[in-house]
Design a protein around this motif. Structure first.
Motif, short mmCIF file in Angstrom:
data_model
loop_
_atom_site.label_atom_id
_atom_site.label_comp_id
_atom_site.label_asym_id
_atom_site.label_seq_id
_atom_site.Cartn_x
_atom_site.Cartn_y
_atom_site.Cartn_z
N GLU A 55 0.83 -1.20 0.00
CA GLU A 55 0.00 0.00 0.00
C GLU A 55 0.87 1.26 0.00
N GLN A 56 1.92 1.23 0.80
CA GLN A 56 2.83 2.38 0.87
C GLN A 56 3.53 2.59 -0.48
N GLY A 57 3.92 1.51 -1.12
CA GLY A 57 4.55 1.62 -2.44
C GLY A 57 3.61 2.23 -3.46
N LEU A 58 2.35 1.82 -3.43
CA LEU A 58 1.36 2.40 -4.36
C LEU A 58 1.18 3.89 -4.10
N LYS A 59 1.07 4.27 -2.84
CA LYS A 59 0.89 5.69 -2.49
C LYS A 59 2.13 6.50 -2.89
N LEU A 60 3.30 5.92 -2.68
CA LEU A 60 4.53 6.61 -3.05
C LEU A 60 4.58 6.81 -4.56
N GLY A 61 4.18 5.81 -5.31
CA GLY A 61 4.12 5.94 -6.77
C GLY A 61 3.16 7.04 -7.19
N GLU A 62 2.01 7.12 -6.52
CA GLU A 62 1.04 8.18 -6.83
C GLU A 62 1.63 9.55 -6.53
N LEU A 63 2.34 9.67 -5.41
CA LEU A 63 2.96 10.95 -5.06
C LEU A 63 4.02 11.35 -6.07
N VAL A 64 4.81 10.39 -6.53
CA VAL A 64 5.85 10.69 -7.53
C VAL A 64 5.19 11.16 -8.82
N GLN A 65 4.13 10.49 -9.23
CA GLN A 65 3.43 10.90 -10.45
C GLN A 65 2.81 12.28 -10.30
N ALA A 66 2.21 12.56 -9.14
CA ALA A 66 1.61 13.88 -8.91
C ALA A 66 2.70 14.96 -8.92
N GLY A 67 3.84 14.68 -8.33
CA GLY A 67 4.95 15.63 -8.34
C GLY A 67 5.45 15.88 -9.76
N GLN A 68 5.52 14.83 -10.54
CA GLN A 68 5.96 14.98 -11.93
C GLN A 68 4.96 15.83 -12.72
N ARG A 69 3.67 15.60 -12.48
CA ARG A 69 2.64 16.41 -13.16
C ARG A 69 2.77 17.88 -12.77
N ARG A 70 2.97 18.14 -11.46
CA ARG A 70 3.13 19.53 -11.01
C ARG A 70 4.37 20.16 -11.62
N GLN A 71 5.45 19.40 -11.70
CA GLN A 71 6.67 19.93 -12.30
C GLN A 71 6.45 20.25 -13.78
N ASP A 72 5.78 19.36 -14.49
CA ASP A 72 5.49 19.60 -15.90
C ASP A 72 4.62 20.84 -16.08
N GLN A 73 3.62 20.99 -15.22
CA GLN A 73 2.74 22.17 -15.29
C GLN A 73 3.52 23.45 -14.99
N ALA A 74 4.42 23.38 -14.01
CA ALA A 74 5.21 24.57 -13.67
C ALA A 74 6.15 24.94 -14.81
N GLU A 75 6.77 23.95 -15.44
CA GLU A 75 7.64 24.24 -16.57
C GLU A 75 6.85 24.85 -17.72
N GLN A 76 5.65 24.32 -17.97
CA GLN A 76 4.81 24.87 -19.03
C GLN A 76 4.40 26.30 -18.69
N ALA A 77 4.07 26.56 -17.44
CA ALA A 77 3.69 27.92 -17.03
C ALA A 77 4.87 28.87 -17.18
N LEU A 78 6.09 28.42 -16.84
CA LEU A 78 7.27 29.26 -17.02
C LEU A 78 7.51 29.58 -18.50
N LYS A 79 7.34 28.59 -19.36
CA LYS A 79 7.50 28.83 -20.80
C LYS A 79 6.49 29.84 -21.30
N GLN A 80 5.23 29.69 -20.87
CA GLN A 80 4.20 30.62 -21.29
C GLN A 80 4.47 32.03 -20.75
#
Length: 118
Positions: A55-80
């Motif tokens: 369960e902890q591994g699944l949650k950690l994977g979800e957190l990593v994916q959410a962090g990656q999505r936030r990073q991608d959104q931030a990079e896109q916002a910086l480009k814009q």
């Protein structure tokens, strides 16, 4: 030696062996029962820990994916933001050069002096 004495000796040996087995069973049975109880508890605890780890591994994977999505959104916002600010920066640089007679070093010096309050 007669058959009856051989048979009697065999009977005594068998009775001694049966008594020894009975004594060993009386001594070791509580130990075995206690150890079996501990084994059952350990197996249950291990199962719970495996479940929690999965369960902890699944949650950690979800957190990593959410962090990656936030990073991608931030990079896109910086480009814009850079694209949107490009024209404003160019206009500000043009105005600064006009105020200083086109000398970029003088423009930089003036901006630094304004920031430092000189």
């Amino acid at each position: 030696m007669t058959w009856s004495s051989v048979l009697g000796a065999l009977l005594l040996i068998c009775m001694g062996a049966a008594g020894a087995v009975w004594q060993a069973e009386r001594y070791y049975r509580p130990l075995l029962d206690g150890t079996n109880g501990q084994l059952t508890s350990c197996n249950a605890a291990r199962g719970n820990l495996e479940e929690l780890t999965n369960e902890q591994g699944l949650k950690l994977g979800e957190l990593v994916q959410a962090g990656q999505r936030r990073q991608d959104q931030a990079e896109q916002a910086l480009k814009q933001a850079a694209i949107l600010a490009k024209d404003e920066f160019a206009a500000a640089n043009r105005l600064q050069r006009e105020l200083t007679g086109g000398n970029e070093c003088a423009a930089a010096t003036e901006v630094i002096d304004q920031e430092l309050g000189l």
